[in-house]
Scaffold this motif. Structure first.
Motif, mmCIF file in Angstrom:
data_model
loop_
_atom_site.group_PDB
_atom_site.id
_atom_site.type_symbol
_atom_site.label_atom_id
_atom_site.label_comp_id
_atom_site.label_asym_id
_atom_site.label_seq_id
_atom_site.Cartn_x
_atom_site.Cartn_y
_atom_site.Cartn_z
ATOM 1 N N GLN A 142 0.829 -1.201 0.000
ATOM 2 C CA GLN A 142 0.000 0.000 0.000
ATOM 3 C C GLN A 142 0.866 1.254 0.000
ATOM 4 O O GLN A 142 0.573 2.235 -0.695
ATOM 5 C CB GLN A 142 -0.925 -0.013 1.216
ATOM 6 N N ARG A 143 1.943 1.230 0.762
ATOM 7 C CA ARG A 143 2.838 2.397 0.808
ATOM 8 C C ARG A 143 3.559 2.596 -0.513
ATOM 9 O O ARG A 143 3.669 3.710 -1.021
ATOM 10 C CB ARG A 143 3.853 2.234 1.938
ATOM 11 N N LEU A 144 4.039 1.505 -1.086
ATOM 12 C CA LEU A 144 4.788 1.613 -2.335
ATOM 13 C C LEU A 144 3.895 2.014 -3.502
ATOM 14 O O LEU A 144 4.398 2.457 -4.541
ATOM 15 C CB LEU A 144 5.493 0.297 -2.639
ATOM 16 N N ALA A 145 2.588 1.849 -3.343
ATOM 17 C CA ALA A 145 1.658 2.250 -4.402
ATOM 18 C C ALA A 145 1.490 3.764 -4.481
ATOM 19 O O ALA A 145 0.935 4.277 -5.457
ATOM 20 C CB ALA A 145 0.294 1.594 -4.173
ATOM 21 N N GLN A 146 1.991 4.501 -3.491
ATOM 22 C CA GLN A 146 1.878 5.954 -3.495
ATOM 23 C C GLN A 146 2.791 6.549 -4.577
ATOM 24 O O GLN A 146 3.876 6.032 -4.850
ATOM 25 C CB GLN A 146 2.265 6.524 -2.127
ATOM 26 N N PRO A 147 2.356 7.660 -5.188
ATOM 27 C CA PRO A 147 3.170 8.289 -6.246
ATOM 28 C C PRO A 147 4.584 8.647 -5.801
ATOM 29 O O PRO A 147 5.515 8.602 -6.613
ATOM 30 C CB PRO A 147 2.366 9.545 -6.595
ATOM 31 N N ALA A 148 4.752 8.964 -4.524
ATOM 32 C CA ALA A 148 6.068 9.376 -4.035
ATOM 33 C C ALA A 148 7.102 8.267 -4.155
ATOM 34 O O ALA A 148 8.309 8.539 -4.193
ATOM 35 C CB ALA A 148 5.958 9.843 -2.583
ATOM 36 N N PHE A 149 6.630 7.003 -4.222
ATOM 37 C CA PHE A 149 7.558 5.878 -4.270
ATOM 38 C C PHE A 149 7.592 5.200 -5.641
ATOM 39 O O PHE A 149 7.995 4.045 -5.756
ATOM 40 C CB PHE A 149 7.188 4.852 -3.194
ATOM 41 N N ARG A 150 7.174 5.913 -6.687
ATOM 42 C CA ARG A 150 7.118 5.293 -8.006
ATOM 43 C C ARG A 150 8.504 4.903 -8.520
ATOM 44 O O ARG A 150 8.648 3.911 -9.235
ATOM 45 C CB ARG A 150 6.405 6.210 -9.004
ATOM 46 N N GLN A 151 9.546 5.686 -8.149
ATOM 47 C CA GLN A 151 10.895 5.328 -8.599
ATOM 48 C C GLN A 151 11.350 4.017 -7.965
ATOM 49 O O GLN A 151 11.920 3.160 -8.635
ATOM 50 C CB GLN A 151 11.879 6.453 -8.263
ATOM 51 N N LEU A 152 11.086 3.889 -6.669
ATOM 52 C CA LEU A 152 11.468 2.649 -5.982
ATOM 53 C C LEU A 152 10.640 1.488 -6.515
ATOM 54 O O LEU A 152 11.170 0.393 -6.755
ATOM 55 C CB LEU A 152 11.276 2.816 -4.475
ATOM 56 N N ARG A 153 9.345 1.730 -6.735
ATOM 57 C CA ARG A 153 8.447 0.673 -7.197
ATOM 58 C C ARG A 153 8.903 0.110 -8.543
ATOM 59 O O ARG A 153 8.818 -1.098 -8.797
ATOM 60 C CB ARG A 153 7.028 1.226 -7.287
#
Length: 299
Positions: free
Chosen positions: A169-180
């Motif tokens: 759920q956290r990684l689905a946030q736009p802020a983590f798109r690079q990590l995702r």
């Protein structure tokens, strides 16, 4: 406790993730295979998620035990760390003496130098984080920056994340798109199916030294699978309590009564309905409706 009573030499349902009790059930074997294949590729993030109690830490320890000497592992079991603490923990795992560190820039340089030195020895560096859903946002970003360190041929470090569904759920946030986008392999652990629960019970009892007749009847196994929802940690809790109660009663097999008592005593267990009371309530309801209808006709 009940070890001597049931002829065991070790606790069969302890909550400690002991790899001696590892059983090759489909979800756990598949997760290990994904991890091993992913680590051989040498790139990006690897993610394993699953509900609480599904065996993530056990798989993590099994992986650590099985990795060959070509891997250098930095294992962080408690990732609730600030970026500064995260760098310091990684440095310690890599054998860097922190007393000589002047500041964060110096520490980052020392980590990179150590990674380059290990890479020159044909070592693969793996950073493994358990309970990764607890990582602060800034630390997740610091983790991503670790994977920017690379040579022309390969990344200097791979990252394996073990976490609860909240991590997804956290990684689905736009802020983590690079990590995702850097997550090259992922696996989601599922609960055990009923047949797997039965095999799991037999395996752990056998490893603990039990050699008698089945301690859990087919009916008890079905009830245990339902109450635990196939979650290994809940299976262990319920089976342990049921064995304690059966031992206290001097029984040589777990009774349905004691298993139901164990379920009732466990908050997160799914409490099965008592069909006797349900049947009684249904009969009473039918009688009341019938009486009401008769009164209506008489009126």
């Amino acid at each position: 406790m009940y070890l001597q009573h049931f002829g065991m030499h070790s606790m069969p349902f302890a909550l400690t993730p002991n790899t001696e009790f590892f059983f090759g059930l489909a979800p756990h074997v598949e997760a290990l295979q994904v991890l091993q294949v992913a680590l051989q590729t040498g790139e990006g993030f690897i993610k394993v998620t699953g509900e609480v109690g599904t065996g993530k830490t056990l798989i993590c320890r099994k992986l650590l035990n099985e990795l060959s000497d070509e891997f250098v592992c930095a294992w962080l079991p408690n990732p609730y760390l600030s970026p500064e603490e995260l760098r310091a923990a990684v440095a310690q795992e890599l054998g860097i003496v922190l007393d000589e560190v002047r500041d964060q820039l110096h520490l980052t340089g020392l980590i990179q130098q150590q990674l380059l030195a290990l890479s020159a020895q044909d070592k693969k560096i793996v950073l493994i984080l358990d309970e990764a859903q607890a990582l602060p946002d800034d630390s997740l970003e610091a983790l991503r920056l670790f994977t920017n360190l690379e040579t022309e041929q390969r990344k200097l470090v791979q990252v394996v994340l073990f976490g609860q569904p909240e991590l997804d759920q956290r990684l689905a946030q736009p802020a983590f798109r690079q990590l995702r986008q850097r997550i090259t392999f992922s696996y989601q652990l599922r609960p055990l199916q009923r047949e797997e629960v039965c095999a799991y019970l037999r395996h752990r009892l056998a490893v603990s030294g039990y050699q008698g007749r089945p301690l859990f009847s087919p009916r008890a196994q079905k009830l245990l699978a339902q109450a635990s929802r196939g979650i290994p940690r809940l299976i262990n809790v319920l089976a342990h309590k049921a064995l304690l109660l059966s031992y206290g009663a001097g029984l040589e097999q777990v009774s349905d009564k004691h298993l139901r008592a164990a379920i009732a005593d466990t908050e997160d267990a799914t409490h099965a309905p008592d069909w006797r009371w349900l049947w009684t309530g249904t009969v009473v309801l039918v009688l009341l409706v019938a009486v009401g209808l008769l009164k209506g006709v008489a009126w």
